[in-house]
Write a protein that holds these residues in place. Sequence first.
Motif, PDB file in Angstrom:
ATOM      1  N   LEU A  10       0.822  -1.214   0.000  1.00 43.60           N
ATOM      2  CA  LEU A  10       0.000   0.000   0.000  1.00 43.60           C
ATOM      3  C   LEU A  10       0.856   1.265   0.000  1.00 43.60           C
ATOM      4  O   LEU A  10       0.319   2.371  -0.058  1.00 43.60           O
ATOM      5  CB  LEU A  10      -0.968  -0.011   1.198  1.00 43.60           C
ATOM      6  N   GLU A  35      -3.425   3.536   5.782  1.00 41.58           N
ATOM      7  CA  GLU A  35      -4.083   2.743   4.725  1.00 41.58           C
ATOM      8  C   GLU A  35      -3.457   1.358   4.759  1.00 41.58           C
ATOM      9  O   GLU A  35      -2.643   1.017   3.914  1.00 41.58           O
ATOM     10  CB  GLU A  35      -3.835   3.394   3.356  1.00 41.58           C
ATOM     11  N   CYS A  36      -3.810   0.563   5.767  1.00 43.63           N
ATOM     12  CA  CYS A  36      -3.061  -0.669   6.028  1.00 43.63           C
ATOM     13  C   CYS A  36      -3.942  -1.899   5.857  1.00 43.63           C
ATOM     14  O   CYS A  36      -5.050  -1.955   6.364  1.00 43.63           O
ATOM     15  CB  CYS A  36      -2.500  -0.605   7.449  1.00 43.63           C
ATOM     16  N   TRP A  37      -3.399  -2.906   5.162  1.00 45.68           N
ATOM     17  CA  TRP A  37      -4.138  -4.173   4.929  1.00 45.68           C
ATOM     18  C   TRP A  37      -3.750  -5.228   5.964  1.00 45.68           C
ATOM     19  O   TRP A  37      -4.034  -6.391   5.779  1.00 45.68           O
ATOM     20  CB  TRP A  37      -3.874  -4.669   3.510  1.00 45.68           C
ATOM     21  N   TYR A  38      -2.997  -4.811   7.037  1.00 52.65           N
ATOM     22  CA  TYR A  38      -2.562  -5.741   8.084  1.00 52.65           C
ATOM     23  C   TYR A  38      -2.065  -7.057   7.468  1.00 52.65           C
ATOM     24  O   TYR A  38      -2.373  -8.140   7.953  1.00 52.65           O
ATOM     25  CB  TYR A  38      -3.660  -5.969   9.147  1.00 52.65           C
ATOM     26  N   ILE A  55      -3.863  -4.983  14.343  1.00 56.36           N
ATOM     27  CA  ILE A  55      -5.062  -4.918  13.511  1.00 56.36           C
ATOM     28  C   ILE A  55      -5.629  -3.499  13.662  1.00 56.36           C
ATOM     29  O   ILE A  55      -5.762  -3.008  14.781  1.00 56.36           O
ATOM     30  CB  ILE A  55      -6.103  -5.949  14.010  1.00 56.36           C
ATOM     31  N   LEU A  71     -10.592  -0.145  13.985  1.00 48.31           N
ATOM     32  CA  LEU A  71     -11.991  -0.346  13.575  1.00 48.31           C
ATOM     33  C   LEU A  71     -12.349  -1.818  13.398  1.00 48.31           C
ATOM     34  O   LEU A  71     -13.512  -2.197  13.453  1.00 48.31           O
ATOM     35  CB  LEU A  71     -12.286   0.404  12.270  1.00 48.31           C
ATOM     36  N   LEU A  72     -11.354  -2.639  13.158  1.00 48.39           N
ATOM     37  CA  LEU A  72     -11.592  -4.068  12.915  1.00 48.39           C
ATOM     38  C   LEU A  72     -11.291  -4.932  14.137  1.00 48.39           C
ATOM     39  O   LEU A  72     -11.631  -6.104  14.153  1.00 48.39           O
ATOM     40  CB  LEU A  72     -10.666  -4.581  11.803  1.00 48.39           C
ATOM     41  N   SER A 105     -16.703  -2.894   8.536  1.00 45.58           N
ATOM     42  CA  SER A 105     -15.944  -2.162   9.559  1.00 45.58           C
ATOM     43  C   SER A 105     -15.881  -0.670   9.264  1.00 45.58           C
ATOM     44  O   SER A 105     -15.572   0.134  10.132  1.00 45.58           O
ATOM     45  CB  SER A 105     -14.502  -2.699   9.612  1.00 45.58           C
ATOM     46  N   TYR A 155     -13.615   0.595   7.474  1.00 41.75           N
ATOM     47  CA  TYR A 155     -12.215   0.908   7.162  1.00 41.75           C
ATOM     48  C   TYR A 155     -11.985   0.643   5.672  1.00 41.75           C
ATOM     49  O   TYR A 155     -12.143  -0.493   5.209  1.00 41.75           O
ATOM     50  CB  TYR A 155     -11.303   0.038   8.029  1.00 41.75           C
ATOM     51  N   TRP A 188      -9.553   0.180   3.912  1.00 40.95           N
ATOM     52  CA  TRP A 188      -8.457  -0.723   3.542  1.00 40.95           C
ATOM     53  C   TRP A 188      -8.652  -2.115   4.124  1.00 40.95           C
ATOM     54  O   TRP A 188      -7.821  -2.994   3.925  1.00 40.95           O
ATOM     55  CB  TRP A 188      -7.117  -0.116   4.007  1.00 40.95           C
ATOM     56  N   GLY A 189      -9.760  -2.321   4.830  1.00 36.28           N
ATOM     57  CA  GLY A 189     -10.024  -3.615   5.462  1.00 36.28           C
ATOM     58  C   GLY A 189     -10.783  -4.536   4.543  1.00 36.28           C
ATOM     59  O   GLY A 189     -11.728  -5.207   4.944  1.00 36.28           O
ATOM     60  N   THR A 190     -10.344  -4.627   3.282  1.00 37.58           N
ATOM     61  CA  THR A 190     -11.052  -5.387   2.257  1.00 37.58           C
ATOM     62  C   THR A 190     -10.621  -6.843   2.237  1.00 37.58           C
ATOM     63  O   THR A 190      -9.564  -7.198   2.754  1.00 37.58           O
ATOM     64  CB  THR A 190     -10.724  -4.803   0.864  1.00 37.58           C
ATOM     65  N   TYR A 191     -11.412  -7.669   1.570  1.00 38.01           N
ATOM     66  CA  TYR A 191     -10.987  -9.047   1.316  1.00 38.01           C
ATOM     67  C   TYR A 191      -9.767  -9.040   0.402  1.00 38.01           C
ATOM     68  O   TYR A 191      -8.753  -9.669   0.682  1.00 38.01           O
ATOM     69  CB  TYR A 191     -12.125  -9.850   0.669  1.00 38.01           C
ATOM     70  N   PRO A 202      -5.927  -4.242  -1.164  1.00 32.97           N
ATOM     71  CA  PRO A 202      -6.550  -2.979  -1.590  1.00 32.97           C
ATOM     72  C   PRO A 202      -5.805  -2.253  -2.709  1.00 32.97           C
ATOM     73  O   PRO A 202      -6.358  -1.304  -3.278  1.00 32.97           O
ATOM     74  CB  PRO A 202      -6.552  -2.118  -0.314  1.00 32.97           C
ATOM     75  N   TYR A 207     -12.608  -8.954  10.654  1.00 35.11           N
ATOM     76  CA  TYR A 207     -11.268  -9.179  10.110  1.00 35.11           C
ATOM     77  C   TYR A 207     -11.323  -9.158   8.581  1.00 35.11           C
ATOM     78  O   TYR A 207     -10.438  -8.658   7.906  1.00 35.11           O
ATOM     79  CB  TYR A 207     -10.707 -10.520  10.603  1.00 35.11           C
ATOM     80  N   ASN A 208     -12.415  -9.742   8.066  1.00 36.25           N
ATOM     81  CA  ASN A 208     -12.717  -9.682   6.638  1.00 36.25           C
ATOM     82  C   ASN A 208     -11.731 -10.476   5.777  1.00 36.25           C
ATOM     83  O   ASN A 208     -11.504 -10.141   4.617  1.00 36.25           O
ATOM     84  CB  ASN A 208     -12.791  -8.219   6.166  1.00 36.25           C
TER      85      ASN A 208
END
Lengths: 77, 578
Positions: A34, A52-55, A72, A75-76, B210, B212, B214-217, B220, B252-253
């Motif tokens: 990202l 903008e983090c996908w962890y 994490i 928000l998640l 969520s 967020y 960027w919290g996509t499957y 991103p 977590y998605n």
Amino acid sequence: MSFAENPSEFPVTVDPEKCIADKGCTICVDVCPLDVLRIHPETGKAHMKYDECWYCLPCELDCPTQAIAVSIPYLLR
Amino acid sequence: MSQNLDTDSVFDADVLVIGGGTAGPLAAYKAKAANPALRVVLLEKANVKRSGAIAIGMDGLNNAVVPGFATPEQYVREITIANDGIVYQKALLAYAERSFDMIRELDQWGVKFLKDENGDFDVKKVHHLGTYVLPMPEGGSVKKILYRQLRKAQVLISNRFMATRLLTAKDGRIAGAIAVNSRSAELLVIRAKAVILAAGAAGRLGLPASGYLWGTYENPANSGDGYALAFHAGAELTNLECFQINPLIKDYNGPACAYVGGPFGAYTANSRGERFIECDYWSGQMMLEFYRELQSGRGPVFLKFDHLAPETIAEVEGILHKVERPSRGQFHAGRGTDYRRDMVEMHISEIGFCSGHSASGVWVDEFACTTVAGLYAAGDMASVPHNYMLGAFVNGAIAGEHAAEFSRDSDLAELDPGQIEAERQRTRAPLRNATGLPANQVEYKIRRFVNDYLQPPKSPRKYEIAQKRFAEIRDDLKRLVARDAHELMRALEVHSILDCAEMAAAASLYRKESRWGLYHHRLDYPERDDDEWFCHVQLYKDASGAIACRKRAVDPYIIPVETAERDAYDRLRILARN
Ligand SMILES: Cc1cc2nc3c(=O)[nH]c(=O)nc-3n(C[C@H](O)[C@H](O)[C@H](O)COP(=O)(O)OP(=O)(O)OC[C@H]3O[C@@H](n4cnc5c(N)ncnc54)[C@H](O)[C@@H]3O)c2cc1C
Ligand code: SF4
Ligand code: SF4
């Protein structure tokens, strides 16, 4: 130009004691899909610039000194 | 940044590959292998070392066609049925026939697959009919292995370049592409004889629950640019109304994942811990049953491991918490969820386009050719359904080989300065704006409307409202503002996201029936209508620049499917005990 400030907790933290960016390391900045990490011009250490983090963890797993911790995004969590 | 605004770098390639995730590296490698004299350029928005869906490895092949477990013909039949008959079988067969050779090649390169005590591949059953899942418990190093092959083959890699438009010649064939650097905002013009699109899914279409962005499957970085690039170049897209929707760990998605847990005995259950579907393979029909269970008094839905032996659970954790989405363990720990004791709460993902999982993609034939001469597509964004990771590898390889051949027989096309100038203006605008809308706000709004109005079940009135809102936001795009090159990339991604949202709406309104379970479940036409709609819906840009749709007949099957088999995926539900 001015944007209203909208604070958020950064999911990525860098331990400045361990980070060796001042010795030329840029690995985490290079691998982040990202592109949200940068070397800070003042501290000379890596930091998260954009939230903008996908962890996904490449930064943490590839860091040669284990200086990075990804959590994490709140928000998640 | 102003010093960069008006200068371009120009260079030439025989084969240009856009996207260096999964399909892209194979395409570039095979093009170079086919003809080492070619100049093969691999352009990647991120860094090829760690990019795309497999950035951190993968825990298995979801669609391996391995002799002794399945034949190519069986596989074609399974996917034809799973995708409700709407398939171009020749492309499925082209994949299936090369599936095993690709596994062997990857194995030779050092990718580790599960093998039994005899050293044979140990394939597991997850699909409804056949056996196709080959686990990769040590699949973390895939990217490193691909990267090594690319370096050996001397593919030219350009990282941190986002392709923003394709260039076409007067006769309509491909001429090259324009890309913008996400660190410097430098504009790159690439002339190419052949271009292969491998830019992944449209993963930032819906908004995760969520909130967020960027919290996509999907990774991103896959913001649907490939779909937008193809559309604007005049290529046809297909089955876009067949959305990607996945059953994921709530919040977590990411996948839980039934494909890993299933072979060990884990299964999808309702709140009573009971199975309600016979098969956990992801299909539209499965997602519809999942959705119904959520809506019923028996929800929410869980993935159930707690009946398994502790050693088995430790083995599953050893896979799920190490590769693919390794932060899963941290997420569960944070919530005090332990597979030994707790079921894992699941939910329905945001919508996206992805042929890798469903069937929404740029139309390609069995050679990975799109409808634009010299333009290829492979991987999640190309229309070969349920194609997953191995499909991305194989079809990437097919695209690379064919593009190498195509470029041998053709010249570089003349560039149209008008196209380049128009793109320069579009890509520079957010930097020139002194004030305006930040990309994240515009993106949030588009994606929230996608959830509000496009998320199935689909209602035509909601879709029309969405189209009106999208048109208003299109007017806002000129006010997008970027303070640096990174924000410019985000602003340009917003253009792609809006294009995809409008395409999703148009294709869904066009197909006046329900098909593919939840993926295209219309409230006003709740039944499947084979008489009228046993066809593909092709979406393209018409002469006025607007979105248009037309029907394309399904080509006669080369692998016949028995009528009795056809509805197998419609019979997934296990009837509740009371
Ligand atoms: C979380 C997750 C789990 C999965 N699990 C499995 C599994 O267990 N088994 C399995 O078989 N499949 C699995 N899949 C599916 C499989 O990973 C994908 O189908 C496959 O990797 C897709 O390959 P691709 O090349 O199309 O896309 P990707 O590998 O995602 O690559 C797309 C690339 O394009 C780049 N890009 C995007 N836009 C641009 C642009 N404008 N310019 C330049 N570059 C661009 C991206 O940065 C990215 O590197 C999973 C997918 C996900 C997301
Ligand atoms: S990889 Fe680690 S050591 Fe290198 S710059 Fe990043 S944080 Fe610092
Ligand atoms: S976890 Fe992934 S997206 Fe987040 S900073 Fe690290 S590499 Fe980048």
